[in-house]
Design a protein around this motif. Sequence first.
Motif: not given
Length: 96
Positions: A9-12, A37, A43, A45, A51, A53-55, A84
Amino acid sequence: MMYRMEIFSNQSVQDDILETLEEYIPHILYTTVPIAYGRGGESRKLGTSTWPETNFILVSYLADSDVPLAKAVIKGIKKRFPNEGIKLFFVHAEDV
């Protein structure tokens, strides 16, 4: 029977996922890979300026009785954060 649960998942949303799993499955044990990554269906990450964002990855081994609860938890989080890229996988695992 045991299952290996993997969440990508997205780290957010990492904190939301961890807190909710711990709330509903208090005995859960897990390992996280805090920065992952990759390229998903919609998308990339990669942690770069293009790019950014990271997961993250979470791995846990669950008894089969905990699997439906984990699925319900992640389904609820996916409803709260539909964009996400939260992915959940289960694989049958044997302790040898």
